[in-house]
Motif scaffolding. Structure first.
Motif, short mmCIF file in Angstrom:
data_model
loop_
_atom_site.label_atom_id
_atom_site.label_comp_id
_atom_site.label_asym_id
_atom_site.label_seq_id
_atom_site.Cartn_x
_atom_site.Cartn_y
_atom_site.Cartn_z
N LEU A 283 -2.35 -6.64 -29.57
CA LEU A 283 -1.55 -6.61 -28.35
C LEU A 283 -1.82 -5.33 -27.57
O LEU A 283 -1.61 -4.22 -28.08
CB LEU A 283 -0.06 -6.73 -28.67
CG LEU A 283 0.89 -6.82 -27.47
CD1 LEU A 283 0.58 -8.07 -26.64
CD2 LEU A 283 2.34 -6.84 -27.92
N ILE A 284 -2.26 -5.48 -26.33
CA ILE A 284 -2.64 -4.37 -25.46
C ILE A 284 -1.60 -4.24 -24.35
O ILE A 284 -1.26 -5.24 -23.70
CB ILE A 284 -4.03 -4.63 -24.83
CG1 ILE A 284 -5.05 -5.01 -25.92
CG2 ILE A 284 -4.51 -3.44 -24.03
CD1 ILE A 284 -6.25 -5.77 -25.38
N ALA A 285 -1.10 -3.04 -24.11
CA ALA A 285 -0.12 -2.82 -23.05
C ALA A 285 -0.67 -1.92 -21.97
O ALA A 285 -1.41 -0.97 -22.26
CB ALA A 285 1.17 -2.22 -23.63
N TRP A 286 -0.32 -2.22 -20.74
CA TRP A 286 -0.62 -1.37 -19.58
C TRP A 286 0.70 -1.18 -18.85
O TRP A 286 1.35 -2.16 -18.48
CB TRP A 286 -1.63 -2.06 -18.68
CG TRP A 286 -2.17 -1.25 -17.53
CD1 TRP A 286 -3.36 -0.60 -17.46
CD2 TRP A 286 -1.53 -1.04 -16.25
NE1 TRP A 286 -3.52 0.01 -16.24
CE2 TRP A 286 -2.41 -0.24 -15.47
CE3 TRP A 286 -0.32 -1.44 -15.69
CZ2 TRP A 286 -2.10 0.16 -14.17
CZ3 TRP A 286 -0.01 -1.03 -14.41
CH2 TRP A 286 -0.89 -0.25 -13.66
N VAL A 287 1.12 0.06 -18.65
CA VAL A 287 2.44 0.34 -18.08
C VAL A 287 2.28 1.27 -16.89
O VAL A 287 1.67 2.34 -17.00
CB VAL A 287 3.36 1.01 -19.13
CG1 VAL A 287 4.73 1.31 -18.52
CG2 VAL A 287 3.51 0.13 -20.37
N GLY A 288 2.81 0.88 -15.73
CA GLY A 288 2.72 1.75 -14.57
C GLY A 288 2.99 1.02 -13.27
O GLY A 288 3.22 -0.20 -13.24
N ARG A 289 2.98 1.78 -12.18
CA ARG A 289 3.14 1.19 -10.85
C ARG A 289 1.86 0.43 -10.48
O ARG A 289 0.76 0.90 -10.72
CB ARG A 289 3.40 2.28 -9.80
CG ARG A 289 4.72 3.00 -9.98
CD ARG A 289 4.85 4.15 -8.98
NE ARG A 289 3.80 5.14 -9.15
CZ ARG A 289 2.99 5.56 -8.18
NH1 ARG A 289 3.08 5.06 -6.97
NH2 ARG A 289 2.08 6.50 -8.43
#
Length: 255
Positions: free
Chosen positions: A64-70
């Protein structure tokens, strides 16, 4: 510049930001104080294993890969998607899923590109997440693909949660990951550099991102080691208590 001439001290959140301010002639170096961000890290430091919110128990073996940001241009979410597309092609046997948490002007274009590039079966674009601790807990790696950063909050949060990170070596990312700029600039395109808490690639290098994702996916034991090292790095350096202490000491010194 107008404000800087009337200010006793300017505070930069990282050495990279200080360098930018000096280069742009906002103020002389001796009038700029570097005080890193301080964040409420306790909920993240308490993360210990999956919470089964963003993955089911049947997905225990899913990467599971997460990308967090605007979702704005400087965050380069399209580079993340390009890396995922290459990862799918280069590592067809790996079961993976990705979550993009955040919102902004690029969300509609991002969702369209996910469909256009055939990633809809593996990538969720979920908007803002209130309980971000649960996402970090369930992720195996957290990615950042920005063109520039002051202080990358998502990386600090991920490291506090004990997760390895994968990032472009730009701006304040280098300060957080304690990476020398020249070593990143010397990286050949299509490669990645392992650091204490994860991997860095050159800005805009989708193929380097693919290589880093493959290394990360192939070695769960290494992921655990890198995650714990990252947690150690940020535990004291970016805690809110440290920020308050630094600000107080600056005021006392100036007064």
């Amino acid at each position: 510049r107008w404000l800087a001439r009337r200010t006793d001290r300017l505070i930069a959140v990282s050495p990279a930001v200080k360098d930018d301010l000096v280069r742009r002639r906002v103020a002389l170096a001796e009038r700029i104080e570097v005080i890193p961000l301080g964040l409420p890290l306790d909920p993240l430091l308490a993360v210990d294993g999956y919470r089964w919110v963003w993955r089911s128990r049947e997905e225990r073996e899913v990467f599971l890969i997460a990308w967090v940001g605007r979702l704005v241009p400087i965050k380069r979410v399209e580079l993340f998607l390009e890396g995922l597309r290459g990862f799918t092609q280069r590592a067809p046997r790996i079961r993976w899923r990705a979550v993009i948490a955040g919102d902004g002007a690029c969300r509609e274009a991002t969702e369209g590109r996910i469909v256009e590039w055939g990633l809809a079966g593996g990538v969720q674009c979920v908007g803002w997440v209130k309980d971000v601790s649960s996402l970090y807990a369930d992720a195996d790696v957290v990615c950042l693909t920005s063109a520039n950063e002051g202080t990358p909050v998502a990386l600090i949060e991920a490291m506090a949660a004990g997760k390895p990170v994968l990032a472009t070596g730009v701006g304040g990312v280098l300060d957080v990951l304690q990476v020398d700029r020249s070593s990143v600039e010397a990286l050949p395109r299509g490669t990645c550099q392992q650091v204490a808490s994860g991997w860095v690639v050159r800005s805009g290098d989708a193929e380097g991102l693919v290589q880093a994702l493959k290394r990360c996916a192939d070695d769960p034991h290494m992921r655990g080691q890198l995650g714990e090292r990252g947690r150690t790095l940020v535990r004291e350096r970016y805690a809110s208590q440290r920020l308050l202490r630094d600000i107080e000491q600056l005021y006392e010194r100036l007064l």
